[in-house]
Design a protein around this motif. Structure first.
Motif, short mmCIF file in Angstrom:
data_model
loop_
_atom_site.label_atom_id
_atom_site.label_comp_id
_atom_site.label_asym_id
_atom_site.label_seq_id
_atom_site.Cartn_x
_atom_site.Cartn_y
_atom_site.Cartn_z
N TYR A 19 0.87 -1.17 0.00
CA TYR A 19 0.00 0.00 0.00
C TYR A 19 0.91 1.22 0.00
O TYR A 19 1.75 1.36 0.88
CB TYR A 19 -0.89 0.03 1.24
CG TYR A 19 -1.90 -1.09 1.26
CD1 TYR A 19 -3.19 -0.88 0.80
CD2 TYR A 19 -1.54 -2.34 1.71
CE1 TYR A 19 -4.11 -1.91 0.79
CE2 TYR A 19 -2.46 -3.38 1.71
CZ TYR A 19 -3.74 -3.16 1.26
OH TYR A 19 -4.65 -4.17 1.25
N LEU A 20 0.76 2.07 -0.96
CA LEU A 20 1.56 3.28 -1.06
C LEU A 20 0.79 4.41 -0.40
O LEU A 20 -0.31 4.76 -0.84
CB LEU A 20 1.85 3.58 -2.53
CG LEU A 20 2.64 4.84 -2.84
CD1 LEU A 20 4.00 4.79 -2.16
CD2 LEU A 20 2.80 5.00 -4.32
N MET A 21 1.35 4.93 0.69
CA MET A 21 0.67 5.98 1.44
C MET A 21 1.47 7.27 1.42
O MET A 21 2.68 7.26 1.38
CB MET A 21 0.48 5.54 2.90
CG MET A 21 -0.41 4.35 3.06
SD MET A 21 -0.62 3.88 4.78
CE MET A 21 -1.67 5.23 5.34
N GLU A 22 0.72 8.36 1.48
CA GLU A 22 1.34 9.69 1.57
C GLU A 22 0.44 10.55 2.44
O GLU A 22 -0.77 10.61 2.20
CB GLU A 22 1.49 10.30 0.18
CG GLU A 22 2.21 11.63 0.19
CD GLU A 22 2.42 12.15 -1.22
OE1 GLU A 22 3.55 12.55 -1.52
OE2 GLU A 22 1.45 12.16 -2.00
N THR A 23 0.99 11.16 3.46
CA THR A 23 0.28 11.99 4.42
C THR A 23 -1.00 11.32 4.93
O THR A 23 -2.05 11.93 5.00
CB THR A 23 -0.04 13.39 3.85
OG1 THR A 23 -0.88 13.26 2.70
CG2 THR A 23 1.22 14.15 3.51
N GLY A 24 -0.88 10.03 5.27
CA GLY A 24 -1.98 9.28 5.87
C GLY A 24 -3.04 8.78 4.92
O GLY A 24 -4.03 8.20 5.35
N ARG A 25 -2.86 8.97 3.64
CA ARG A 25 -3.84 8.51 2.64
C ARG A 25 -3.21 7.45 1.75
O ARG A 25 -2.05 7.57 1.36
CB ARG A 25 -4.30 9.67 1.76
CG ARG A 25 -5.12 10.68 2.51
CD ARG A 25 -5.61 11.79 1.62
NE ARG A 25 -5.76 11.34 0.25
CZ ARG A 25 -6.37 12.01 -0.71
NH1 ARG A 25 -6.88 13.17 -0.45
NH2 ARG A 25 -6.46 11.53 -1.92
N ILE A 26 -3.98 6.44 1.40
CA ILE A 26 -3.51 5.41 0.47
C ILE A 26 -3.63 5.95 -0.94
O ILE A 26 -4.72 6.30 -1.40
CB ILE A 26 -4.32 4.11 0.62
CG1 ILE A 26 -4.11 3.53 2.01
CG2 ILE A 26 -3.92 3.10 -0.46
CD1 ILE A 26 -4.98 2.32 2.33
N LEU A 31 -0.12 -5.71 -5.95
CA LEU A 31 1.04 -6.58 -5.87
C LEU A 31 2.30 -5.74 -5.92
O LEU A 31 2.41 -4.82 -6.74
CB LEU A 31 1.03 -7.59 -7.00
CG LEU A 31 -0.12 -8.60 -7.00
CD1 LEU A 31 -0.06 -9.48 -8.23
CD2 LEU A 31 -0.10 -9.44 -5.73
N ALA A 32 3.24 -6.08 -5.07
CA ALA A 32 4.48 -5.29 -4.99
C ALA A 32 5.19 -5.22 -6.33
O ALA A 32 5.67 -4.16 -6.73
CB ALA A 32 5.40 -5.86 -3.92
N ARG A 33 5.25 -6.33 -7.04
CA ARG A 33 5.96 -6.33 -8.33
C ARG A 33 5.30 -5.38 -9.33
O ARG A 33 5.96 -4.79 -10.16
CB ARG A 33 6.07 -7.74 -8.89
CG ARG A 33 4.77 -8.37 -9.28
CD ARG A 33 4.99 -9.77 -9.89
NE ARG A 33 3.73 -10.41 -10.14
CZ ARG A 33 3.16 -11.28 -9.30
NH1 ARG A 33 3.75 -11.60 -8.18
NH2 ARG A 33 2.00 -11.81 -9.60
#
Length: 53
Positions: A19-26, A31-33
């Motif tokens: 999950y890529l998050m920035e300032t508390g938001r997804i 999948l990581a790949r």
């Protein structure tokens, strides 16, 4: 296991899902790949003109 890491590429190389998050938001998840190739990752953490590798 939850892994929080600033070195996104290294974390994605060992993760199954992310999950890529920035300032508390997804911003995105999957999948990581697949996220290794995602433009959102490059723009958010590596700068818009970053090269892959």
């Amino acid at each position: 296991m939850l892994l929080i890491e600033q070195k996104a590429r290294q974390a994605l190389k060992i993760a199954g899902r992310a999950y890529l998050m920035e300032t508390g938001r997804i911003l995105t998840s999957g999948l990581a790949r697949n996220l290794l190739e995602d433009d959102v990752l490059s723009k958010a953490f590596l700068g818009a003109g970053a090269t892959k590798g």
